[in-house]
Design an enzyme around this catalytic site. Sequence first.
Site, PDB file in Angstrom:
ATOM      1  N   CYS A 120       0.843  -1.209   0.000  1.00 24.64           N
ATOM      2  CA  CYS A 120       0.000   0.000   0.000  1.00 24.64           C
ATOM      3  C   CYS A 120       0.874   1.253   0.000  1.00 24.64           C
ATOM      4  O   CYS A 120       0.906   2.010  -0.958  1.00 24.64           O
ATOM      5  CB  CYS A 120      -0.891   0.033   1.245  1.00 24.64           C
ATOM      6  SG  CYS A 120      -1.969  -1.357   1.421  1.00 24.64           S
TER       7      CYS A 120
HETATM    8  N1  SAJ Z   1       6.918   2.218   8.639  1.00 27.76           N
HETATM    9  C1  SAJ Z   1       7.998   2.954   9.109  1.00 27.76           C
HETATM   10  N2  SAJ Z   1       7.783   3.877  10.083  1.00 27.76           N
HETATM   11  C2  SAJ Z   1       6.527   4.093  10.593  1.00 27.76           C
HETATM   12  C3  SAJ Z   1       5.446   3.338  10.097  1.00 27.76           C
HETATM   13  C4  SAJ Z   1       5.660   2.406   9.118  1.00 27.76           C
HETATM   14  O1  SAJ Z   1       9.134   2.776   8.667  1.00 27.76           O
HETATM   15  O2  SAJ Z   1       6.398   4.927  11.500  1.00 27.76           O
HETATM   16  C5  SAJ Z   1       7.141   1.247   7.570  1.00 27.76           C
HETATM   17  C6  SAJ Z   1       6.749  -0.157   7.955  1.00 27.76           C
HETATM   18  O3  SAJ Z   1       7.836  -0.826   8.555  1.00 27.76           O
HETATM   19  C7  SAJ Z   1       6.387  -0.765   6.601  1.00 27.76           C
HETATM   20  C8  SAJ Z   1       5.807   0.410   5.828  1.00 27.76           C
HETATM   21  O4  SAJ Z   1       6.298   1.582   6.483  1.00 27.76           O
HETATM   22  O5  SAJ Z   1       7.538  -1.238   5.945  1.00 27.76           O
HETATM   23  C9  SAJ Z   1       4.294   0.442   5.799  1.00 27.76           C
HETATM   24  O6  SAJ Z   1       3.868   0.293   7.120  1.00 27.76           O
HETATM   25  P1  SAJ Z   1       2.322   0.587   7.581  1.00 27.76           P
HETATM   26  O7  SAJ Z   1       2.321   0.648   9.070  1.00 27.76           O
HETATM   27  O8  SAJ Z   1       1.784   1.735   6.853  1.00 27.76           O
HETATM   28  O9  SAJ Z   1       1.594  -0.761   7.234  1.00 27.76           O
HETATM   29  P2  SAJ Z   1       0.824  -1.202   5.939  1.00 27.76           P
HETATM   30  O10 SAJ Z   1       1.626  -1.095   4.707  1.00 27.76           O
HETATM   31  O11 SAJ Z   1       0.262  -2.529   6.280  1.00 27.76           O
HETATM   32  O12 SAJ Z   1      -0.319  -0.107   5.824  1.00 27.76           O
HETATM   33  C10 SAJ Z   1      -1.633  -0.456   6.117  1.00 27.76           C
HETATM   34  C11 SAJ Z   1      -2.459   0.567   5.401  1.00 27.76           C
HETATM   35  N3  SAJ Z   1      -3.824   0.134   5.351  1.00 27.76           N
HETATM   36  C12 SAJ Z   1      -4.491   0.306   4.180  1.00 27.76           C
HETATM   37  O13 SAJ Z   1      -3.990   0.764   3.193  1.00 27.76           O
HETATM   38  C13 SAJ Z   1      -5.897  -0.106   4.178  1.00 27.76           C
HETATM   39  C14 SAJ Z   1      -2.386   1.898   6.099  1.00 27.76           C
HETATM   40  O14 SAJ Z   1      -3.379   2.815   5.575  1.00 27.76           O
HETATM   41  C15 SAJ Z   1      -2.629   1.738   7.561  1.00 27.76           C
HETATM   42  O15 SAJ Z   1      -2.568   3.018   8.188  1.00 27.76           O
HETATM   43  C16 SAJ Z   1      -1.550   0.854   8.118  1.00 27.76           C
HETATM   44  O16 SAJ Z   1      -1.783  -0.441   7.516  1.00 27.76           O
HETATM   45  C17 SAJ Z   1      -1.632   0.740   9.629  1.00 27.76           C
HETATM   46  O17 SAJ Z   1      -1.978   1.755  10.255  1.00 27.76           O
HETATM   47  O18 SAJ Z   1      -1.271  -0.331  10.142  1.00 27.76           O
END
Ligand code: SAJ
Length: 438
Positions: free
Chosen positions: A275
């Site tokens: 995403c």
């Molecule tokens: N990450 C960082 N630092 C952060 C947060 C995330 O480096 O502070 C990295 C994570 O390690 C990962 C990537 O970014 O590699 C994405 O992480 P994510 O927490 O955004 O997780 P996702 O990709 O599973 O995002 C999903 C998304 N959900 C949908 O698209 C429906 C996102 O909108 C959500 O906000 C997120 O999950 C969530 O909150 O868990």
Amino acid sequence: MTDYKHQLLERLHNRSAKVGIIGMGYVGLPLAVEFARAGYTVIGLDVLPDKVDKLNAGISYIPDVPTEDLAPLVRAGKMRATTSYDDLRDADAISICVPTPLRKTKDPDMSYVIAAADEVAKVCHPGMLVVLESTTYPGTTEEVIVPRLFNNGLAVGSEVFVAFSPERVDPGNPTYGVRNTPKVVGGVTPACVEVVTALYEPAVERVIPVSSPTAAEMVKLLENTFRAVNIGLVNEMALMCQRLGVDVWEVIEAAKSKPFGFMPFYPGPGLGGHCIPIDPLYLSWKLRALNYTARFIELASEINTSMPYHVIKMVMEALNGEGKALHGAHVGILGMAYKRDIDDVRESPALDVHELLEEKGAIVSFNDPHVLSVRLSGERLVRSVELSPEWLSAQDCVVIVTDHSDYDPAFLLEHARLIVDTRNKIGRRTGKAKVVRL
Ligand code: SAJ
């Protein structure tokens, strides 16, 4: 003149409606279950016969959908699966939940959406509602879905109804699922908004109508661009703090004490998942076609994609501090999944770290309790090794790329010699191992 809108509303309100869902993945299957629970008769379409067979046997392959939730719905005839679009001919509503990945050129790959829209156009009939849920660039519903139905001779808003509703499924989230995550909907006409709202209301607690499908498409892109840009910002903060000799993790923790106007994000080895690294590029791609450069998106993408290279630099410098070259060094990677406690490696920065280390001549192996093997470029299969004291002590450097809960900092400090920690997993703990933190 047949009043198709009221006929459809009636079938939705009395739950006699038949709902088709295209794409039985981590988005489509949870949605299918909630629609079936709400009382609709649901037909899930997928191109993979194996998935269809499993679903018709009441067996779930999506962790967020327990088999014990699915099986009773299949047994009761409220839900079944198919590979044939013909089975959707008598559907009252169809929801398209297919992938929208990027091509190698970093341009949107709309092939799945277009294929689904072409097939839906063949089975579409007066009185049907078509909803696109796949995350995509603003304008897709109006430019890709509507023309195909219109070419079918169906008048949008009176004979057929079209809307966009962004999927907000967060795999593995123990708190939020389809039912308790508000659902944004944008219809092509007011009548479309009415019917799409009526479709979702029995299955989700809150439906949030917006003025158009394009607005709804943009809502999703704002949500995920917000994350990508803020992660890029905090990654740059980490690079700046390193130059200033300041602990970025301490700074973030202290900034979190502000009870308003701040939201913590954390630096890391890069941006993974299907995403966050991808959705914003759908938006910047669309804006480039409108002669506008989405600078924040492109800058965030540049910083986030540079982080794996920064990790390699940290490993080289850490080994150098021990009088060792990266070339020929044994380097163990902890964590291949793109974020903690999941098994998904799509776009994972750990894949880049693994390949970049090997390019520099390191002898690389990895452990990930959730990922038993990965395919690197060239389709080379690499398997996870056991997290043993022997393996840890045999590494010249261990790199924590994914902070799985299974990893015990004390165990790592005890048996590793040198740790590069990109996730603040070790924190301020000390032990035998020397620790270098992002
Ligand atoms: N990450 C960082 N630092 C952060 C947060 C995330 O480096 O502070 C990295 C994570 O390690 C990962 C990537 O970014 O590699 C994405 O992480 P994510 O927490 O955004 O997780 P996702 O990709 O599973 O995002 C999903 C998304 N959900 C949908 O698209 C429906 C996102 O909108 C959500 O906000 C997120 O999950 C969530 O909150 O868990």
